[in-house]
Design a protein around this motif. Structure first.
Motif, PDB file in Angstrom:
ATOM      1  N   SER A 290      23.732  15.911  54.710  1.00 38.26           N
ATOM      2  CA  SER A 290      23.049  14.631  54.535  1.00 38.26           C
ATOM      3  C   SER A 290      24.004  13.599  53.952  1.00 38.26           C
ATOM      4  O   SER A 290      24.802  13.908  53.058  1.00 38.26           O
ATOM      5  CB  SER A 290      21.850  14.775  53.585  1.00 38.26           C
ATOM      6  N   MET A 291      23.896  12.364  54.443  1.00 35.05           N
ATOM      7  CA  MET A 291      24.600  11.254  53.818  1.00 35.05           C
ATOM      8  C   MET A 291      23.588  10.521  52.944  1.00 35.05           C
ATOM      9  O   MET A 291      22.613   9.955  53.438  1.00 35.05           O
ATOM     10  CB  MET A 291      25.211  10.303  54.853  1.00 35.05           C
ATOM     11  N   ILE A 292      23.808  10.568  51.640  1.00 24.42           N
ATOM     12  CA  ILE A 292      22.903   9.929  50.686  1.00 24.42           C
ATOM     13  C   ILE A 292      23.683   8.792  50.032  1.00 24.42           C
ATOM     14  O   ILE A 292      24.560   9.040  49.192  1.00 24.42           O
ATOM     15  CB  ILE A 292      22.406  10.924  49.627  1.00 24.42           C
ATOM     16  N   PRO A 293      23.399   7.550  50.396  1.00 24.18           N
ATOM     17  CA  PRO A 293      24.199   6.425  49.888  1.00 24.18           C
ATOM     18  C   PRO A 293      24.165   6.313  48.368  1.00 24.18           C
ATOM     19  O   PRO A 293      23.132   6.524  47.735  1.00 24.18           O
ATOM     20  CB  PRO A 293      23.525   5.200  50.539  1.00 24.18           C
ATOM     21  N   SER A 294      25.308   5.991  47.795  1.00 34.18           N
ATOM     22  CA  SER A 294      25.371   5.703  46.366  1.00 34.18           C
ATOM     23  C   SER A 294      24.606   4.413  46.091  1.00 34.18           C
ATOM     24  O   SER A 294      24.456   3.562  46.965  1.00 34.18           O
ATOM     25  CB  SER A 294      26.828   5.536  45.925  1.00 34.18           C
ATOM     26  N   ASP A 295      24.106   4.287  44.862  1.00 32.41           N
ATOM     27  CA  ASP A 295      23.461   3.046  44.464  1.00 32.41           C
ATOM     28  C   ASP A 295      24.284   2.407  43.348  1.00 32.41           C
ATOM     29  O   ASP A 295      25.460   2.721  43.180  1.00 32.41           O
ATOM     30  CB  ASP A 295      22.008   3.293  44.043  1.00 32.41           C
ATOM     31  N   ALA A 296      23.679   1.529  42.572  1.00 23.76           N
ATOM     32  CA  ALA A 296      24.426   0.813  41.536  1.00 23.76           C
ATOM     33  C   ALA A 296      25.022   1.758  40.497  1.00 23.76           C
ATOM     34  O   ALA A 296      26.050   1.450  39.884  1.00 23.76           O
ATOM     35  CB  ALA A 296      23.513  -0.201  40.855  1.00 23.76           C
ATOM     36  N   ALA A 297      24.384   2.902  40.308  1.00 19.95           N
ATOM     37  CA  ALA A 297      24.866   3.860  39.308  1.00 19.95           C
ATOM     38  C   ALA A 297      25.919   4.807  39.874  1.00 19.95           C
ATOM     39  O   ALA A 297      26.659   5.439  39.128  1.00 19.95           O
ATOM     40  CB  ALA A 297      23.701   4.673  38.748  1.00 19.95           C
ATOM     41  N   GLY A 298      25.969   4.936  41.178  1.00 17.68           N
ATOM     42  CA  GLY A 298      26.897   5.858  41.821  1.00 17.68           C
ATOM     43  C   GLY A 298      26.179   6.842  42.706  1.00 17.68           C
ATOM     44  O   GLY A 298      25.127   6.540  43.271  1.00 17.68           O
ATOM     45  N   GLY A 299      26.734   8.051  42.835  1.00 18.85           N
ATOM     46  CA  GLY A 299      26.126   9.083  43.670  1.00 18.85           C
ATOM     47  C   GLY A 299      25.253  10.016  42.842  1.00 18.85           C
ATOM     48  O   GLY A 299      24.666   9.609  41.840  1.00 18.85           O
ATOM     49  N   TYR A 300      25.200  11.271  43.267  1.00 17.94           N
ATOM     50  CA  TYR A 300      24.363  12.263  42.589  1.00 17.94           C
ATOM     51  C   TYR A 300      25.226  13.434  42.126  1.00 17.94           C
ATOM     52  O   TYR A 300      26.104  13.903  42.860  1.00 17.94           O
ATOM     53  CB  TYR A 300      23.249  12.741  43.534  1.00 17.94           C
ATOM     54  N   THR A 301      24.970  13.874  40.914  1.00 13.24           N
ATOM     55  CA  THR A 301      25.746  14.964  40.327  1.00 13.24           C
ATOM     56  C   THR A 301      25.602  16.248  41.133  1.00 13.24           C
ATOM     57  O   THR A 301      24.496  16.771  41.295  1.00 13.24           O
ATOM     58  CB  THR A 301      25.299  15.228  38.877  1.00 13.24           C
ATOM     59  N   VAL A 302      26.708  16.748  41.631  1.00 14.36           N
ATOM     60  CA  VAL A 302      26.723  18.035  42.323  1.00 14.36           C
ATOM     61  C   VAL A 302      27.133  19.087  41.304  1.00 14.36           C
ATOM     62  O   VAL A 302      28.233  19.063  40.776  1.00 14.36           O
ATOM     63  CB  VAL A 302      27.715  18.027  43.504  1.00 14.36           C
ATOM     64  N   LEU A 303      26.206  20.005  40.987  1.00 16.72           N
ATOM     65  CA  LEU A 303      26.499  21.011  39.971  1.00 16.72           C
ATOM     66  C   LEU A 303      26.751  22.396  40.539  1.00 16.72           C
ATOM     67  O   LEU A 303      27.180  23.295  39.797  1.00 16.72           O
ATOM     68  CB  LEU A 303      25.365  21.086  38.947  1.00 16.72           C
ATOM     69  N   GLY A 304      26.494  22.579  41.841  1.00 12.67           N
ATOM     70  CA  GLY A 304      26.729  23.895  42.386  1.00 12.67           C
ATOM     71  C   GLY A 304      26.546  23.967  43.888  1.00 12.67           C
ATOM     72  O   GLY A 304      26.320  22.958  44.558  1.00 12.67           O
ATOM     73  N   THR A 305      26.637  25.201  44.384  1.00 14.52           N
ATOM     74  CA  THR A 305      26.557  25.457  45.824  1.00 14.52           C
ATOM     75  C   THR A 305      25.694  26.693  46.083  1.00 14.52           C
ATOM     76  O   THR A 305      25.778  27.683  45.344  1.00 14.52           O
ATOM     77  CB  THR A 305      27.964  25.709  46.403  1.00 14.52           C
ATOM     78  N   ILE A 306      24.896  26.612  47.126  1.00 15.63           N
ATOM     79  CA  ILE A 306      24.118  27.775  47.570  1.00 15.63           C
ATOM     80  C   ILE A 306      25.067  28.693  48.335  1.00 15.63           C
ATOM     81  O   ILE A 306      25.688  28.284  49.311  1.00 15.63           O
ATOM     82  CB  ILE A 306      22.950  27.355  48.471  1.00 15.63           C
TER      83      ILE A 306
END
Length: 259
Positions: free
Chosen positions: A207-223
């Motif tokens: 998925s492409m999830i656009p960054s907003d004013a705060a930035g992107g989303y914290t990726v903490l791990g992988t399945i």
């Protein structure tokens, strides 16, 4: 400014139309050609102004809908209080990988957490898992169009619950806004990088999830295994048949364990 311009154009068109009509009545046939031209131009402007307003309202409504969709924005988290009380120390992540499972509907989903790249998020996730915070909670949101995520971690099942604290900043967000299948990331309030709590999402298809004013989303791990458990839930769709809603196949977290 576009709204103001549209209103000015519309008002000017109405005034021009009335002046033109008055001109016809006052001058008779002598000024009829000019007056009729004024009427046509005036009301053409009125129509253009009205259409401009309609387009502006439509575009704003579309923008609002985009912001509510995660990009998963729409990924939502509890309201940020700006307080750090109760937030586990990043040192709990020990700067290392953690391997374990998230058990969903009695099936194990293998996960590796990256304590070096996202120490605060991993520390919080580990602490909540150890205290049984996630046990018995339902994954309340499934998105099947545009982005492909299953959102979990809210004890209320409403999308507004959390652990009683919020934290930031954003860690380990992809620079290109691309979240591969199997990504485990933290949900948050749109535009607020300090609003992460317990809600997280699993990306089951790239998925492409656009960054907003705060930035992107914290990726903490992988399945690392069991992604088919998530895709199976996604295949069942949502309860109301929409592309963004509660999973039709209830997804309940039975337990979380890491070592």
């Amino acid at each position: 400014m576009s709204f103001v311009s549209a209103f000015v154009v519309s008002l000017a068109a109405v005034i021009t139309g009335h002046i033109a009509l008055h001109q016809i009545a006052r001058t008779g046939d002598k000024g009829r050609g000019l007056a009729i031209a004024g009427v046509v131009i005036g009301y053409a402007g009125l129509v253009a102004g009205t259409l401009t307003l309609i387009l502006l309202v439509t575009n704003l409504a579309g923008l609002r809908d985009q912001l509510q969709t995660p990009e998963l924005g729409s990924t939502q988290a509890p309201s940020s209080s700006g307080e750090s009380d109760g937030v586990p120390s990043p040192s709990l992540a020990q700067g290392r990988d953690w391997t374990g499972t998230i058990e969903i509907n009695g099936q194990d989903v293998g996960v590796t957490l990256d304590g070096a790249a996202a120490p605060q998020a991993v520390a919080s996730f580990l602490a909540l898992g150890d205290e049984g915070f996630f046990d018995g909670t339902s994954c309340h949101r499934l998105v099947t169009e545009g982005i492909y995520v299953l959102q979990c971690g809210d004890p209320t099942g409403t999308g507004s619950g959390g652990p009683g604290y919020s934290y930031g900043p954003i860690e380990n967000a992809p620079a290109d806004d691309v979240y591969p299948a199997g990504t485990l990331a933290m949900a948050r309030i749109g535009g607020d990088g300090e609003s992460m709590g317990s809600q997280f999402f699993i990306v089951y298809d790239e998925s492409m999830i656009p960054s907003d004013a705060a930035g992107g989303y914290t990726v903490l791990g992988t399945i690392t295994s069991g992604l088919d458990v998530i895709t199976g839930i996604a295949d069942a769709g949502t309860t109301n048949g929409s592309s963004d809603g509660e999973p039709a196949d209830p997804a309940v977290i039975d337990g979380v364990s890491f070592e």
